[in-house]
Write a protein that holds these residues in place. Structure first.
Motif, mmCIF file in Angstrom:
data_model
loop_
_atom_site.group_PDB
_atom_site.id
_atom_site.type_symbol
_atom_site.label_atom_id
_atom_site.label_comp_id
_atom_site.label_asym_id
_atom_site.label_seq_id
_atom_site.Cartn_x
_atom_site.Cartn_y
_atom_site.Cartn_z
ATOM 1 N N GLY A 13 0.728 -1.193 -0.103
ATOM 2 C CA GLY A 13 0.045 -0.025 -0.141
ATOM 3 C C GLY A 13 0.771 1.245 -0.007
ATOM 4 O O GLY A 13 0.563 2.322 -0.823
ATOM 5 N N PHE A 14 1.819 1.196 0.761
ATOM 6 C CA PHE A 14 2.824 2.569 0.983
ATOM 7 C C PHE A 14 3.650 2.679 -0.513
ATOM 8 O O PHE A 14 3.698 3.710 -0.849
ATOM 9 N N CYS B 41 1.016 3.870 -2.787
ATOM 10 C CA CYS B 41 0.782 5.256 -2.654
ATOM 11 C C CYS B 41 1.712 6.152 -2.924
ATOM 12 O O CYS B 41 1.776 7.608 -3.317
ATOM 13 N N LEU B 42 3.233 5.657 -2.702
ATOM 14 C CA LEU B 42 4.179 6.506 -3.253
ATOM 15 C C LEU B 42 4.265 7.239 -4.451
ATOM 16 O O LEU B 42 4.600 8.191 -4.901
ATOM 17 N N LYS B 43 3.871 6.327 -5.491
ATOM 18 C CA LYS B 43 3.655 6.364 -6.769
ATOM 19 C C LYS B 43 2.484 7.110 -7.019
ATOM 20 O O LYS B 43 3.081 8.478 -7.818
ATOM 21 N N LEU B 44 1.386 7.133 -6.273
ATOM 22 C CA LEU B 44 0.350 7.926 -6.926
ATOM 23 C C LEU B 44 0.445 9.240 -6.280
ATOM 24 O O LEU B 44 -0.386 10.018 -6.695
ATOM 25 N N ILE C 174 -1.012 11.372 2.150
ATOM 26 C CA ILE C 174 -1.564 10.983 3.676
ATOM 27 C C ILE C 174 -1.482 9.380 3.656
ATOM 28 O O ILE C 174 -1.282 8.773 4.791
ATOM 29 N N ALA C 175 -2.153 8.630 2.401
ATOM 30 C CA ALA C 175 -2.262 7.409 2.619
ATOM 31 C C ALA C 175 -0.980 6.697 2.626
ATOM 32 O O ALA C 175 -0.623 5.679 3.365
ATOM 33 N N PHE C 176 -0.035 7.050 1.847
ATOM 34 C CA PHE C 176 1.439 6.667 1.870
ATOM 35 C C PHE C 176 1.826 6.815 3.529
ATOM 36 O O PHE C 176 2.492 5.844 4.056
ATOM 37 N N ALA C 177 1.777 7.919 4.071
ATOM 38 C CA ALA C 177 2.145 7.918 5.589
ATOM 39 C C ALA C 177 1.545 7.067 6.677
ATOM 40 O O ALA C 177 2.095 6.414 7.280
ATOM 41 N N ALA C 178 0.140 6.773 6.349
ATOM 42 C CA ALA C 178 -0.623 6.036 7.182
ATOM 43 C C ALA C 178 -0.139 4.588 6.921
ATOM 44 O O ALA C 178 -0.052 3.746 7.963
ATOM 45 N N PHE C 179 -0.051 4.167 5.601
ATOM 46 C CA PHE C 179 0.369 2.516 5.498
ATOM 47 C C PHE C 179 1.868 2.438 5.934
ATOM 48 O O PHE C 179 2.017 1.582 6.413
ATOM 49 N N ALA C 180 2.760 3.637 5.707
ATOM 50 C CA ALA C 180 4.002 3.305 6.116
ATOM 51 C C ALA C 180 4.257 3.158 7.571
ATOM 52 O O ALA C 180 4.795 2.313 8.181
#
Length: 107
Positions: free
Chosen positions: A15-16, A19-22, A33-39
């Motif tokens: 997921g992270f 999201c990093l790509k997106l 924000i999703a990247f940070a939450a997943f990470a």
């Protein structure tokens, strides 16, 4: 239970990475924000699992799940190139992850 945490953490790693790509270099707020939450979730679960597991196999399983999951997601949803060699390589990563999980590295 510790291996379950590693598996979930590996899925969150997928997921992270996606999201990093997106996030397009952290220029899009919601994927960032999703990247940070997943990470944070992924690292948190891995940290909890490492209280019971050896670091080498646990880290290898975590990164293997993340790498294979990200590659599969990219091919299915992001238009990444699909090739026989890529599919065989992902299969080998998954086989390695299963082998490491079965190695019984819990204390």
């Amino acid at each position: 239970m510790a291996w379950l945490l590693v598996v979930v953490a590996g899925l969150l790693e997928t997921g992270f990475a996606v999201c990093l790509k997106l996030s397009h270099g952290f220029t899009r707020i919601w994927p960032t924000i999703a990247f940070a939450a997943f990470a944070l979730s992924s690292f948190g679960l891995l940290t909890m699992a490492l209280k019971k597991l050896d670091v080498g196999p646990a880290y290898a399983v975590w990164t293997g799940i993340g790498a294979a999951g990200t590659a599969i997601y990219g091919m299915i949803f992001l238009g990444d190139v699909v090739s026989t060699l890529k599919l065989v390589s992902i299969s080998l990563v998954i086989i390695g992850v299963i082998g490491l999980q079965l190695s019984g590295s819990a204390h």
